[in-house]
Design an enzyme around this catalytic site. Structure first.
Site, PDB file in Angstrom:
ATOM      1  N   LYS A  87       8.309  36.905 -87.201  1.00 29.99           N
ATOM      2  CA  LYS A  87       7.577  36.760 -88.463  1.00 29.99           C
ATOM      3  C   LYS A  87       6.236  36.113 -88.216  1.00 29.99           C
ATOM      4  O   LYS A  87       5.243  36.471 -88.850  1.00 29.99           O
ATOM      5  CB  LYS A  87       8.382  35.924 -89.460  1.00 29.99           C
ATOM      6  CG  LYS A  87       9.573  36.664 -89.980  1.00 29.99           C
ATOM      7  CD  LYS A  87      10.064  36.067 -91.277  1.00 29.99           C
ATOM      8  CE  LYS A  87      11.183  36.931 -91.804  1.00 29.99           C
ATOM      9  NZ  LYS A  87      11.890  36.363 -92.913  1.00 29.99           N
ATOM     10  N   LYS A 140      14.778  46.550 -87.957  1.00 29.52           N
ATOM     11  CA  LYS A 140      15.716  46.432 -89.084  1.00 29.52           C
ATOM     12  C   LYS A 140      15.029  46.732 -90.410  1.00 29.52           C
ATOM     13  O   LYS A 140      13.818  46.519 -90.549  1.00 29.52           O
ATOM     14  CB  LYS A 140      16.338  45.032 -89.110  1.00 29.52           C
ATOM     15  CG  LYS A 140      15.391  43.929 -89.508  1.00 29.52           C
ATOM     16  CD  LYS A 140      16.117  42.618 -89.785  1.00 29.52           C
ATOM     17  CE  LYS A 140      15.066  41.587 -90.215  1.00 29.52           C
ATOM     18  NZ  LYS A 140      15.556  40.319 -90.650  1.00 29.52           N
ATOM     19  N   LYS A 182      13.161  43.331 -96.443  1.00 35.13           N
ATOM     20  CA  LYS A 182      12.462  43.151 -97.719  1.00 35.13           C
ATOM     21  C   LYS A 182      10.983  42.926 -97.472  1.00 35.13           C
ATOM     22  O   LYS A 182      10.147  43.363 -98.250  1.00 35.13           O
ATOM     23  CB  LYS A 182      13.001  41.910 -98.448  1.00 35.13           C
ATOM     24  CG  LYS A 182      14.375  42.043 -99.012  1.00 35.13           C
ATOM     25  CD  LYS A 182      14.637  40.866 -99.965  1.00 35.13           C
ATOM     26  CE  LYS A 182      15.878  40.078 -99.584  1.00 35.13           C
ATOM     27  NZ  LYS A 182      15.640  38.880 -98.813  1.00 35.13           N
TER      28      LYS A 182
HETATM   29  P1  TYM Z   1      17.592  37.414 -96.073  1.00 41.49           P
HETATM   30  O1  TYM Z   1      17.214  37.151 -97.483  1.00 41.49           O
HETATM   31  O2  TYM Z   1      16.554  37.927 -95.150  1.00 41.49           O
HETATM   32  O3  TYM Z   1      18.804  38.427 -96.027  1.00 41.49           O
HETATM   33  C1  TYM Z   1      20.007  38.204 -96.756  1.00 41.49           C
HETATM   34  C2  TYM Z   1      21.182  38.720 -95.946  1.00 41.49           C
HETATM   35  O4  TYM Z   1      21.030  40.113 -95.667  1.00 41.49           O
HETATM   36  C3  TYM Z   1      21.207  40.344 -94.262  1.00 41.49           C
HETATM   37  N1  TYM Z   1      20.323  41.455 -93.851  1.00 41.49           N
HETATM   38  C4  TYM Z   1      20.737  42.548 -93.193  1.00 41.49           C
HETATM   39  N2  TYM Z   1      21.940  42.917 -92.743  1.00 41.49           N
HETATM   40  C5  TYM Z   1      22.018  44.123 -92.121  1.00 41.49           C
HETATM   41  N3  TYM Z   1      20.955  44.945 -91.934  1.00 41.49           N
HETATM   42  C6  TYM Z   1      19.718  44.610 -92.370  1.00 41.49           C
HETATM   43  N4  TYM Z   1      18.691  45.419 -92.202  1.00 41.49           N
HETATM   44  C7  TYM Z   1      19.566  43.358 -93.030  1.00 41.49           C
HETATM   45  N5  TYM Z   1      18.502  42.724 -93.593  1.00 41.49           N
HETATM   46  C8  TYM Z   1      18.994  41.550 -94.081  1.00 41.49           C
HETATM   47  C9  TYM Z   1      20.775  39.045 -93.614  1.00 41.49           C
HETATM   48  O5  TYM Z   1      21.351  38.914 -92.333  1.00 41.49           O
HETATM   49  C10 TYM Z   1      21.303  38.020 -94.586  1.00 41.49           C
HETATM   50  O6  TYM Z   1      22.659  37.738 -94.340  1.00 41.49           O
HETATM   51  N6  TYM Z   1      17.663  32.992 -93.836  1.00 41.49           N
HETATM   52  C11 TYM Z   1      18.437  33.855 -94.688  1.00 41.49           C
HETATM   53  C12 TYM Z   1      18.812  33.250 -96.028  1.00 41.49           C
HETATM   54  C13 TYM Z   1      19.501  31.958 -95.910  1.00 41.49           C
HETATM   55  C14 TYM Z   1      20.867  31.762 -95.546  1.00 41.49           C
HETATM   56  C15 TYM Z   1      21.068  30.349 -95.592  1.00 41.49           C
HETATM   57  C16 TYM Z   1      21.900  32.615 -95.183  1.00 41.49           C
HETATM   58  C17 TYM Z   1      18.962  30.750 -96.129  1.00 41.49           C
HETATM   59  N7  TYM Z   1      19.897  29.757 -95.951  1.00 41.49           N
HETATM   60  C18 TYM Z   1      22.308  29.787 -95.287  1.00 41.49           C
HETATM   61  C19 TYM Z   1      23.145  32.055 -94.891  1.00 41.49           C
HETATM   62  C20 TYM Z   1      23.332  30.649 -94.947  1.00 41.49           C
HETATM   63  C21 TYM Z   1      17.597  35.089 -94.960  1.00 41.49           C
HETATM   64  O7  TYM Z   1      16.398  35.066 -94.852  1.00 41.49           O
HETATM   65  O8  TYM Z   1      18.278  36.128 -95.446  1.00 41.49           O
END
Ligand code: TYM
Length: 341
Positions: A123, A205, A208
């Site tokens: 990022k 991947k 968003k």
């Molecule tokens: P975020 O918002 O980017 O994504 C949310 C969840 O979706 C999963 N994900 C995917 N899984 C499969 N293929 C993809 N292309 C794909 N894109 C996203 C992510 O792995 C995630 O599980 N840092 C985290 C949010 C967060 C969090 C936490 C998660 C903050 N604190 C504590 C678990 C526990 C994030 O940016 O997710």
């Protein structure tokens, strides 16, 4: 994880996960890698799911947009099957202890250790003005989110695995220095192939933050979904098989498998001898069908913002009970003087 560990502690296993309220809506990868598992875990576990609005700030969204997207994200979670009666649904920023614990854990995190986080490197390299300190300490806040609730299990996509490993390291380090305080979350237990790739560039991947025609939004209308899937980049050849040298078709097979519940080998057999055209049409139709009811339910939910705010208020009150207790213990262990109130 460890049903057995939770059983030893005499409580149901605790599940916690979060999602950032960024982008037009959640995307297909979020659903496949994370949210669909959340809905499925609510019956047997004590679940908490939150909108990581503090993490979203690393992208510096417009303030009104962030507020709007946070509410819309609650509506999406509910439309995707998360039930606020059975799960605690809240906004990260409503429980101020998250930021406080992140500070304490940051003091135990090595600079080099944080620098090695691949998501930070990726990022950071996309940002024209260079990476912020917020992006650098992002995984430490994530560790605080998880450890705050003594989570046994953290259903996340594969891209978040390194952050979970850091969380375990920090929990161990804290416990070794200050005494047993945190439960170590179970190691990453996601299934291979659950990383959904960008339809236009199946080597990276779906995300968003990247968006564009390679990203299927959960709230996309049927025409948009069909157009994106039909114009997905495919590989040379004509065979519909999952293989390392066919990342585009493999990705579409994974999507079709999730959307229909049919295993990939069955789908390979079904599409044997048929071309990419028929196959892509089937994938498009399956995704449209998967999300049509979600979109309808979302429209109803989002029309009642007061109810969404009530869900958040109720969730934050429940989450705070645990968060306050954890932070009280942490303050005491690290030697912060208790405030005289
Ligand atoms: P975020 O918002 O980017 O994504 C949310 C969840 O979706 C999963 N994900 C995917 N899984 C499969 N293929 C993809 N292309 C794909 N894109 C996203 C992510 O792995 C995630 O599980 N840092 C985290 C949010 C967060 C969090 C936490 C998660 C903050 N604190 C504590 C678990 C526990 C994030 O940016 O997710």
């Amino acid at each position: 994880m460890s049903e057995s560990r939770a059983a030893k502690l005499g409580r149901p296993s605790r599940v916690l996960s979060g999602i950032r309220p960024t982008g037009d809506s959640f995307q297909l990868g979020n659903y496949v890698g994370a949210v669909r598992h959340w809905a499925a875990m609510q019956d047997e576990s004590d679940c908490s799911f939150f909108l990581a609005d503090l993490h979203a700030l690393t992208e510096l969204p417009e303030p009104d947009k962030l507020r709007e997207r946070t509410r819309q994200s609650v509506a999406q979670l509910l439309a995707l099957g998360v039930d606020p009666e059975r799960s605690t649904v809240f906004a990260q920023s409503h429980v101020r202890e998250h930021a406080e614990l992140a500070w304490v854990l940051g003091c135990l995190t090595g600079f080099g250790e944080a620098s090695r986080m691949t998501q930070f490197k990726e990022k950071g390299s996309h940002s024209s003005s260079g990476a912020s300190v917020g992006l650098f300490t992002y995984p430490v806040l994530q560790a605080a989110d998880i450890l705050m609730y003594q989570a046994d299990s953290v259903p996340i996509g594969e891209d978040q695995r390194q952050h979970l490993e850091l969380t375990r390291d920090l929990a161990q380090r804290f416990n070794a220095r200050y005494g047993e305080t945190f439960v170590l979350p179970g190691a990453y237990a996601g299934r291979a192939g659950e990383r959904i790739k960008d339809l236009q560039d199946p080597t990276r991947k779906m995300s968003k933050s990247i968006g564009g025609s390679g990203t299927v939004w959960v709230l996309d209308d049927p025409q948009a979904i069909t157009k994106k899937v039909k114009s997905a980049v495919t590989d040379t050849g004509r065979e519909v098989v999952a293989a390392d040298d066919k990342p585009g078709i493999t990705n579409l097979l994974t999507i079709l498998s999730v959307a229909t519940g049919a295993p990939v080998p069955d789908l390979e057999r079904e599409y044997e001898g048929k071309g990419y055209g028929d196959f892509k049409a089937a994938v498009a139709e399956a995704v449209v069908e998967l999300f049509a009811p979600v979109r309808a339910r979302y429209d109803e939910l989002v029309a009642d913002p007061a109810e969404l705010d009530r869900v958040l208020a109720d969730g934050a009150a429940r989450a705070r009970e645990t968060a306050v207790a954890t932070m009280d213990a942490v303050r005491e262990r690290v030697g912060l003087l208790a405030p005289v109130l």
